[in-house]
Write a protein that holds these residues in place. Structure first.
Motif, PDB file in Angstrom:
ATOM      1  N   MET A   1      -1.188 -13.610 -16.918  1.00  0.00           N
ATOM      2  CA  MET A   1      -0.603 -13.262 -15.634  1.00  0.00           C
ATOM      3  C   MET A   1       0.665 -12.977 -15.674  1.00  0.00           C
ATOM      4  O   MET A   1       1.224 -11.770 -15.065  1.00  0.00           O
ATOM      5  CB  MET A   1      -1.045 -14.524 -14.638  1.00  0.00           C
ATOM      6  N   PRO A   2       1.443 -13.586 -16.350  1.00  0.00           N
ATOM      7  CA  PRO A   2       2.890 -13.309 -16.293  1.00  0.00           C
ATOM      8  C   PRO A   2       3.283 -12.067 -17.023  1.00  0.00           C
ATOM      9  O   PRO A   2       4.120 -11.256 -16.649  1.00  0.00           O
ATOM     10  CB  PRO A   2       3.710 -14.333 -17.283  1.00  0.00           C
ATOM     11  N   LEU A   3       2.375 -11.614 -18.176  1.00  0.00           N
ATOM     12  CA  LEU A   3       2.552 -10.382 -18.861  1.00  0.00           C
ATOM     13  C   LEU A   3       2.356  -9.248 -17.777  1.00  0.00           C
ATOM     14  O   LEU A   3       3.134  -8.120 -17.858  1.00  0.00           O
ATOM     15  CB  LEU A   3       1.712 -10.332 -19.939  1.00  0.00           C
ATOM     16  N   SER A   4       1.170  -9.295 -17.022  1.00  0.00           N
ATOM     17  CA  SER A   4       1.059  -8.336 -16.017  1.00  0.00           C
ATOM     18  C   SER A   4       1.966  -8.097 -15.062  1.00  0.00           C
ATOM     19  O   SER A   4       2.404  -6.943 -14.811  1.00  0.00           O
ATOM     20  CB  SER A   4      -0.331  -8.580 -15.403  1.00  0.00           C
ATOM     21  N   LEU A   5       2.787  -9.257 -14.513  1.00  0.00           N
ATOM     22  CA  LEU A   5       3.621  -9.021 -13.505  1.00  0.00           C
ATOM     23  C   LEU A   5       5.022  -8.686 -14.008  1.00  0.00           C
ATOM     24  O   LEU A   5       5.817  -7.939 -13.555  1.00  0.00           O
ATOM     25  CB  LEU A   5       3.883 -10.515 -13.051  1.00  0.00           C
ATOM     26  N   ILE A   6       5.289  -9.275 -15.435  1.00  0.00           N
ATOM     27  CA  ILE A   6       6.686  -8.456 -16.033  1.00  0.00           C
ATOM     28  C   ILE A   6       6.444  -7.114 -16.129  1.00  0.00           C
ATOM     29  O   ILE A   6       7.327  -6.252 -16.140  1.00  0.00           O
ATOM     30  CB  ILE A   6       6.753  -9.155 -17.419  1.00  0.00           C
ATOM     31  N   GLY A   7       5.211  -6.574 -16.714  1.00  0.00           N
ATOM     32  CA  GLY A   7       5.007  -5.073 -16.922  1.00  0.00           C
ATOM     33  C   GLY A   7       5.423  -4.437 -15.573  1.00  0.00           C
ATOM     34  O   GLY A   7       5.871  -3.380 -15.418  1.00  0.00           O
ATOM     35  N   THR A   8       4.615  -5.237 -14.536  1.00  0.00           N
ATOM     36  CA  THR A   8       4.697  -4.294 -13.214  1.00  0.00           C
ATOM     37  C   THR A   8       6.423  -4.296 -12.720  1.00  0.00           C
ATOM     38  O   THR A   8       6.629  -3.119 -12.082  1.00  0.00           O
ATOM     39  CB  THR A   8       3.897  -5.317 -12.134  1.00  0.00           C
ATOM     40  N   PHE A   9       6.917  -5.498 -12.750  1.00  0.00           N
ATOM     41  CA  PHE A   9       8.391  -5.599 -12.624  1.00  0.00           C
ATOM     42  C   PHE A   9       9.143  -4.307 -13.316  1.00  0.00           C
ATOM     43  O   PHE A   9       9.997  -3.538 -13.084  1.00  0.00           O
ATOM     44  CB  PHE A   9       9.291  -6.707 -12.942  1.00  0.00           C
ATOM     45  N   ALA A  10       8.744  -4.176 -14.456  1.00  0.00           N
ATOM     46  CA  ALA A  10       9.597  -2.902 -15.607  1.00  0.00           C
ATOM     47  C   ALA A  10       9.385  -1.750 -14.758  1.00  0.00           C
ATOM     48  O   ALA A  10      10.197  -0.931 -14.602  1.00  0.00           O
ATOM     49  CB  ALA A  10       9.004  -2.986 -17.001  1.00  0.00           C
ATOM     50  N   VAL A  11       7.916  -1.360 -14.435  1.00  0.00           N
ATOM     51  CA  VAL A  11       7.519  -0.217 -13.747  1.00  0.00           C
ATOM     52  C   VAL A  11       8.263  -0.035 -12.568  1.00  0.00           C
ATOM     53  O   VAL A  11       8.783   1.190 -12.068  1.00  0.00           O
ATOM     54  CB  VAL A  11       6.245   0.239 -13.797  1.00  0.00           C
ATOM     55  N   MET A  12       8.479  -1.114 -11.600  1.00  0.00           N
ATOM     56  CA  MET A  12       9.089  -0.937 -10.384  1.00  0.00           C
ATOM     57  C   MET A  12      10.420  -0.814 -10.525  1.00  0.00           C
ATOM     58  O   MET A  12      11.102   0.067  -9.888  1.00  0.00           O
ATOM     59  CB  MET A  12       8.939  -2.537  -9.744  1.00  0.00           C
ATOM     60  N   PHE A  98       3.861   0.183  -1.852  1.00  0.00           N
ATOM     61  CA  PHE A  98       3.029  -0.999  -1.876  1.00  0.00           C
ATOM     62  C   PHE A  98       1.645  -0.688  -2.802  1.00  0.00           C
ATOM     63  O   PHE A  98       1.396  -1.411  -3.711  1.00  0.00           O
ATOM     64  CB  PHE A  98       2.301  -1.361  -0.359  1.00  0.00           C
ATOM     65  N   ALA A  99       1.237   0.675  -2.575  1.00  0.00           N
ATOM     66  CA  ALA A  99       0.227   1.254  -3.357  1.00  0.00           C
ATOM     67  C   ALA A  99       0.475   1.246  -4.762  1.00  0.00           C
ATOM     68  O   ALA A  99      -0.382   0.956  -5.642  1.00  0.00           O
ATOM     69  CB  ALA A  99      -0.436   2.160  -2.623  1.00  0.00           C
ATOM     70  N   VAL A 100       1.607   1.754  -5.032  1.00  0.00           N
ATOM     71  CA  VAL A 100       2.059   1.908  -6.565  1.00  0.00           C
ATOM     72  C   VAL A 100       2.094   0.572  -7.090  1.00  0.00           C
ATOM     73  O   VAL A 100       1.783   0.555  -8.334  1.00  0.00           O
ATOM     74  CB  VAL A 100       3.176   2.651  -6.600  1.00  0.00           C
ATOM     75  N   THR A 101       2.733  -0.330  -6.650  1.00  0.00           N
ATOM     76  CA  THR A 101       2.954  -1.762  -7.105  1.00  0.00           C
ATOM     77  C   THR A 101       1.545  -2.374  -7.247  1.00  0.00           C
ATOM     78  O   THR A 101       1.360  -2.806  -8.475  1.00  0.00           O
ATOM     79  CB  THR A 101       3.704  -2.546  -6.163  1.00  0.00           C
ATOM     80  N   LEU A 102       0.828  -2.259  -6.443  1.00  0.00           N
ATOM     81  CA  LEU A 102      -0.583  -2.909  -6.608  1.00  0.00           C
ATOM     82  C   LEU A 102      -1.257  -1.999  -7.785  1.00  0.00           C
ATOM     83  O   LEU A 102      -1.847  -2.801  -8.555  1.00  0.00           O
ATOM     84  CB  LEU A 102      -1.305  -2.803  -5.173  1.00  0.00           C
ATOM     85  N   ALA A 103      -1.362  -0.845  -7.711  1.00  0.00           N
ATOM     86  CA  ALA A 103      -1.942  -0.043  -8.789  1.00  0.00           C
ATOM     87  C   ALA A 103      -1.545  -0.276 -10.230  1.00  0.00           C
ATOM     88  O   ALA A 103      -2.185  -0.864 -11.119  1.00  0.00           O
ATOM     89  CB  ALA A 103      -1.935   1.421  -8.461  1.00  0.00           C
ATOM     90  N   VAL A 104      -0.171  -0.336 -10.362  1.00  0.00           N
ATOM     91  CA  VAL A 104       0.534  -0.863 -11.383  1.00  0.00           C
ATOM     92  C   VAL A 104      -0.024  -2.061 -11.979  1.00  0.00           C
ATOM     93  O   VAL A 104      -0.445  -2.255 -13.242  1.00  0.00           O
ATOM     94  CB  VAL A 104       1.950  -0.695 -11.601  1.00  0.00           C
ATOM     95  N   THR A 105      -0.045  -3.177 -11.179  1.00  0.00           N
ATOM     96  CA  THR A 105      -0.314  -4.441 -11.629  1.00  0.00           C
ATOM     97  C   THR A 105      -1.612  -4.544 -11.945  1.00  0.00           C
ATOM     98  O   THR A 105      -2.355  -5.332 -12.893  1.00  0.00           O
ATOM     99  CB  THR A 105      -0.020  -5.519 -10.450  1.00  0.00           C
ATOM    100  N   ILE A 106      -2.611  -3.863 -11.218  1.00  0.00           N
ATOM    101  CA  ILE A 106      -4.044  -3.685 -11.674  1.00  0.00           C
ATOM    102  C   ILE A 106      -4.059  -3.240 -13.082  1.00  0.00           C
ATOM    103  O   ILE A 106      -5.055  -3.606 -13.816  1.00  0.00           O
ATOM    104  CB  ILE A 106      -4.894  -3.008 -10.750  1.00  0.00           C
ATOM    105  N   ILE A 107      -3.232  -2.077 -13.333  1.00  0.00           N
ATOM    106  CA  ILE A 107      -3.740  -1.545 -14.585  1.00  0.00           C
ATOM    107  C   ILE A 107      -2.962  -2.182 -15.623  1.00  0.00           C
ATOM    108  O   ILE A 107      -3.705  -2.546 -17.001  1.00  0.00           O
ATOM    109  CB  ILE A 107      -2.915   0.077 -14.692  1.00  0.00           C
ATOM    110  N   MET A 108      -1.803  -3.115 -15.308  1.00  0.00           N
ATOM    111  CA  MET A 108      -1.527  -3.829 -16.472  1.00  0.00           C
ATOM    112  C   MET A 108      -2.271  -5.051 -16.579  1.00  0.00           C
ATOM    113  O   MET A 108      -2.377  -5.583 -17.925  1.00  0.00           O
ATOM    114  CB  MET A 108      -0.092  -4.570 -15.874  1.00  0.00           C
ATOM    115  N   SER A 109      -2.896  -5.614 -15.823  1.00  0.00           N
ATOM    116  CA  SER A 109      -4.030  -6.682 -15.591  1.00  0.00           C
ATOM    117  C   SER A 109      -4.987  -6.316 -16.829  1.00  0.00           C
ATOM    118  O   SER A 109      -5.450  -6.816 -17.399  1.00  0.00           O
ATOM    119  CB  SER A 109      -4.398  -7.099 -14.494  1.00  0.00           C
TER     120      SER A 109
END
Length: 158
Positions: A1-12, A98-109
């Motif tokens: 979970m942390p890796l997915s969220l860290i990747g999402t923060f980077a894209v954000m 919202f949609a981009v953040t959610l999509a990026v997190t799902i892809i990272m996961s």
């Protein structure tokens, strides 16, 4: 979970998004998807380990079986977000983040679940023989087997 969220923060950060209420809501919603991907993968790998396969072989088999499922879940979840990406007006601009953040997190996961999770499972998961298992483990295992047996009977009666 942390890796997915860290990747999402980077894209954000790269997209210039901030941590506002909508992006935090997307991150909160996505934690369920992130955990679900990992659980499905680990569950399948641990099943093979309990059947007696060596951990690395179990990880390769389990990841091979579940990989398509995780990819199809990811594509389905992102398809649900497409209408939010194409909304117009001020509401569309609000929900685009919202949609981009959610999509990026799902892809990272999905990426973490398909790559890192099986290899970590191969290195960490081990099956203990029955004589090394704790009393609580044996008791809970019998309880789970009882529930599964009752569920199977209930399904067979329909």
């Amino acid at each position: 979970m942390p890796l997915s969220l860290i990747g999402t923060f980077a894209v954000m950060y790269l997209l210039g998004y901030s941590l506002d209420n909508l992006s935090l809501m997307a991150l909160t919603i996505s934690t369920g998807f992130v955990v679900d991907d990992a659980i499905v993968m680990i569950e399948n790998i641990s099943r093979y380990i309990e059947m007696g396969d060596p951990p690395l072989q179990a990880a390769l088999k389990g990841a091979g079986e579940i990989g398509f499922t995780i990819v199809s879940l990811t594509v389905s979840l992102i398809a649900v977000l497409i209408p939010l990406l194409f909304m117009g007006d001020i509401v569309g601009r609000l929900f685009r983040e919202f949609a981009v953040t959610l999509a990026v997190t799902i892809i990272m996961s999905a990426l973490v679940s398909l790559t890192l999770t099986p290899m970590m499972a191969a290195r960490i998961l081990r099956h203990k023989p029955a004589n090394e298992q704790s009393r609580f483990y044996r008791l809970s295992e019998r309880g789970f087997e009882w529930v599964i047996e009752r569920y199977g009977r209930a399904c067979a009666s329909f």
